[in-house]
Design a protein around this motif. Structure first.
Motif, PDB file in Angstrom:
ATOM      1  N   GLY A 113      52.348  33.293  39.066  1.00  0.00           N
ATOM      2  CA  GLY A 113      51.805  31.945  38.913  1.00  0.00           C
ATOM      3  C   GLY A 113      52.803  30.839  39.163  1.00  0.00           C
ATOM      4  O   GLY A 113      52.432  29.661  39.097  1.00  0.00           O
TER       5      GLY A 113
ATOM      6  N   MET B  93      45.133  30.520  37.650  1.00  0.00           N
ATOM      7  CA  MET B  93      44.432  31.711  38.125  1.00  0.00           C
ATOM      8  C   MET B  93      43.580  32.293  37.005  1.00  0.00           C
ATOM      9  O   MET B  93      43.871  32.103  35.821  1.00  0.00           O
ATOM     10  CB  MET B  93      45.432  32.765  38.626  1.00  0.00           C
ATOM     11  CG  MET B  93      46.165  32.383  39.899  1.00  0.00           C
ATOM     12  SD  MET B  93      47.201  33.720  40.529  1.00  0.00           S
ATOM     13  CE  MET B  93      48.403  33.856  39.225  1.00  0.00           C
ATOM     14  N   THR B  94      42.560  33.005  37.390  1.00  0.00           N
ATOM     15  CA  THR B  94      41.693  33.700  36.448  1.00  0.00           C
ATOM     16  C   THR B  94      42.209  35.121  36.228  1.00  0.00           C
ATOM     17  O   THR B  94      43.245  35.520  36.791  1.00  0.00           O
ATOM     18  CB  THR B  94      40.255  33.731  36.983  1.00  0.00           C
ATOM     19  OG1 THR B  94      40.220  34.477  38.211  1.00  0.00           O
ATOM     20  CG2 THR B  94      39.748  32.322  37.233  1.00  0.00           C
TER      21      THR B  94
ATOM     22  N   VAL C 291      48.609  35.322  43.914  1.00  0.00           N
ATOM     23  CA  VAL C 291      47.161  35.332  44.135  1.00  0.00           C
ATOM     24  C   VAL C 291      46.813  36.548  44.991  1.00  0.00           C
ATOM     25  O   VAL C 291      47.404  36.768  46.050  1.00  0.00           O
ATOM     26  CB  VAL C 291      46.716  34.026  44.826  1.00  0.00           C
ATOM     27  CG1 VAL C 291      45.220  34.048  45.076  1.00  0.00           C
ATOM     28  CG2 VAL C 291      47.100  32.822  43.978  1.00  0.00           C
TER      29      VAL C 291
ATOM     30  N   GLN D   8      42.243  24.747  34.847  1.00  0.00           N
ATOM     31  CA  GLN D   8      41.579  25.852  34.177  1.00  0.00           C
ATOM     32  C   GLN D   8      40.341  25.345  33.417  1.00  0.00           C
ATOM     33  O   GLN D   8      40.245  24.175  33.032  1.00  0.00           O
ATOM     34  CB  GLN D   8      42.547  26.532  33.206  1.00  0.00           C
ATOM     35  CG  GLN D   8      43.695  27.251  33.871  1.00  0.00           C
ATOM     36  CD  GLN D   8      43.259  28.602  34.449  1.00  0.00           C
ATOM     37  OE1 GLN D   8      42.078  28.939  34.506  1.00  0.00           O
ATOM     38  NE2 GLN D   8      44.249  29.367  34.881  1.00  0.00           N
TER      39      GLN D   8
ATOM     40  N   LEU E 195      42.829  37.277  39.283  1.00  0.00           N
ATOM     41  CA  LEU E 195      43.911  36.809  40.163  1.00  0.00           C
ATOM     42  C   LEU E 195      43.356  36.049  41.358  1.00  0.00           C
ATOM     43  O   LEU E 195      43.727  36.275  42.511  1.00  0.00           O
ATOM     44  CB  LEU E 195      44.770  37.990  40.633  1.00  0.00           C
ATOM     45  CG  LEU E 195      45.472  38.778  39.526  1.00  0.00           C
ATOM     46  CD1 LEU E 195      46.260  39.935  40.117  1.00  0.00           C
ATOM     47  CD2 LEU E 195      46.362  37.888  38.693  1.00  0.00           C
ATOM     48  N   THR E 196      42.482  35.105  41.064  1.00  0.00           N
ATOM     49  CA  THR E 196      41.943  34.213  42.071  1.00  0.00           C
ATOM     50  C   THR E 196      41.891  32.800  41.505  1.00  0.00           C
ATOM     51  O   THR E 196      42.249  32.570  40.334  1.00  0.00           O
ATOM     52  CB  THR E 196      40.543  34.658  42.515  1.00  0.00           C
ATOM     53  OG1 THR E 196      40.110  33.821  43.603  1.00  0.00           O
ATOM     54  CG2 THR E 196      39.552  34.570  41.366  1.00  0.00           C
ATOM     55  N   PHE E 197      41.450  31.852  42.315  1.00  0.00           N
ATOM     56  CA  PHE E 197      41.409  30.465  41.877  1.00  0.00           C
ATOM     57  C   PHE E 197      40.209  30.245  40.954  1.00  0.00           C
ATOM     58  O   PHE E 197      39.156  30.888  41.100  1.00  0.00           O
ATOM     59  CB  PHE E 197      41.304  29.527  43.085  1.00  0.00           C
ATOM     60  CG  PHE E 197      42.472  29.642  44.033  1.00  0.00           C
ATOM     61  CD1 PHE E 197      43.769  29.519  43.581  1.00  0.00           C
ATOM     62  CD2 PHE E 197      42.261  29.871  45.386  1.00  0.00           C
ATOM     63  CE1 PHE E 197      44.835  29.624  44.439  1.00  0.00           C
ATOM     64  CE2 PHE E 197      43.322  29.966  46.253  1.00  0.00           C
ATOM     65  CZ  PHE E 197      44.610  29.854  45.784  1.00  0.00           C
TER      66      PHE E 197
ATOM     67  N   ALA F  36      41.693  35.476  47.526  1.00  0.00           N
ATOM     68  CA  ALA F  36      41.477  34.069  47.845  1.00  0.00           C
ATOM     69  C   ALA F  36      41.180  33.932  49.324  1.00  0.00           C
ATOM     70  O   ALA F  36      41.486  34.822  50.141  1.00  0.00           O
ATOM     71  CB  ALA F  36      42.701  33.234  47.470  1.00  0.00           C
TER      72      ALA F  36
ATOM     73  N   PRO G 282      37.973  30.425  46.025  1.00  0.00           N
ATOM     74  CA  PRO G 282      38.128  31.680  45.266  1.00  0.00           C
ATOM     75  C   PRO G 282      37.348  32.808  45.918  1.00  0.00           C
ATOM     76  O   PRO G 282      36.405  32.581  46.688  1.00  0.00           O
ATOM     77  CB  PRO G 282      37.569  31.323  43.889  1.00  0.00           C
ATOM     78  CG  PRO G 282      36.648  30.174  44.132  1.00  0.00           C
ATOM     79  CD  PRO G 282      37.201  29.410  45.292  1.00  0.00           C
TER      80      PRO G 282
END
Length: 302
Positions: free
Chosen positions: A179, A211-212, A256, A285, A215-217, A259, A234
């Motif tokens: 991150g 990131m969630t 990431v 977030q 591991l994406t936006f 994505a 995402p």
């Protein structure tokens, strides 16, 4: 005839004796009782005599002091409010950390591998610090958990009065794949020095990528820098990073894994990398948005 010769010889001898006596008396430096020395002065010079008066001399006589007498030193009396200073042994004992800190300030980091002030503990290790053939110390990579990726190295010239100056410009992206990511640029006369400068510059511009758990936006975002425009979207788990150029490098170094990215404007690597950073900085977030609105996260999608 014989008498004539005898008279001539006697006359010659008398003349020679006369001339020799005259020459000795005139040109000789040996004084005679009738003639003064040529180096002596004809008249005596009278110089004024300087005499000191008795009042100019200050003489002190110790008539009443015995040099063999033993005298004792009598110190002055202490004032009433005098407090003696504490001894250096009476104070509180220093801890081991304070002693190590003071030792490191005086002599540098210890060779044992521990640093209290955060200095380089490998400064005296010959296996880590190696010198090149020209005596220059090679700069080792900083062990701070960040990885480096070179995006671009270009040769640039600067026109000056005397001609053109050749330099190299390097674009480097650093990240820990957790991150944290940063983009930096540096110029130098050598490629290695340019990469080191750009890596240092990138570490000064570290940002955090939201990131969630996949591991994406968290949401889509667009960013632009100069003539470069970047679109980020995402993706579902298993998609991977579908992007190209500098955008892909920035996303991979940030950590990431899923994505979508697209370059919509210029193809300049530096501008696209910075446009990606701008797009990432605009993301937030869900928890942060809910906290700002003062509502629970479940009500964000109502």
């Amino acid at each position: 005839m014989a008498s004539t010769i005898t008279m001539a010889a006697s006359l010659t001898s008398s003349l020679s004796s006369t001339f020799s006596s005259l020459s000795l008396r005139r040109f000789s430096l040996i004084p005679t009782p009738h003639q003064p020395t040529s180096l002596s002065l004809s008249k005596s010079l009278n110089f004024p005599s300087i005499r000191t008066q008795a009042t100019d001399i200050d003489t002190t006589f110790f008539d009443n002091v015995d040099p063999d007498e033993i005298t004792t030193f009598d110190p002055p009396e202490k004032p009433e409010d005098f407090v003696p200073p504490p001894s250096f042994d009476e104070g509180p004992q220093e801890t081991e950390e304070q002693i190590a800190r003071a030792y490191e300030e005086l002599y540098g980091p210890a060779y044992s591998g521990e640093s209290v002030l955060g200095n380089d503990v490998y400064v005296m290790d010959s296996k880590v610090k190696k010198t090149s053939a020209f005596g220059k110390v090679k700069k080792d990579k900083v062990r701070d958990g960040f990885e480096e990726r070179v995006v671009q190295v270009r040769r640039v010239t600067k026109v000056v009065k005397g001609g053109k100056q050749l330099h190299f410009r390097a674009v480097v992206v650093v990240g820990d794949k957790k991150g944290q990511v940063g983009v930096g640029v540096g110029k130098a006369k050598e490629v290695v020095a340019a990469v080191q400068k750009s890596a240092t510059n990138a570490r000064r511009n570290i940002i955090t990528v939201p990131m969630t758990k996949y591991l994406t936006f968290p949401h889509r975002s667009d960013g632009d820098y100069g003539a470069a425009k970047v679109m980020l979207r995402p993706a579902s788990p298993g998609t991977g990073v579908i992007a190209g150029g500098a955008v892909r490098i920035v996303l991979e170094m940030a950590g990431v894994e899923n994505a979508l990215g697209k370059q919509l404007g210029s193809n300049n690597a530096l501008n696209n990398a910075r446009a990606t950073v701008v797009a990432v900085q605009q993301m937030r977030q869900f928890s942060e948005v809910a906290r700002e609105r003062g509502i629970p996260m479940e009500e964000l999608w109502k």
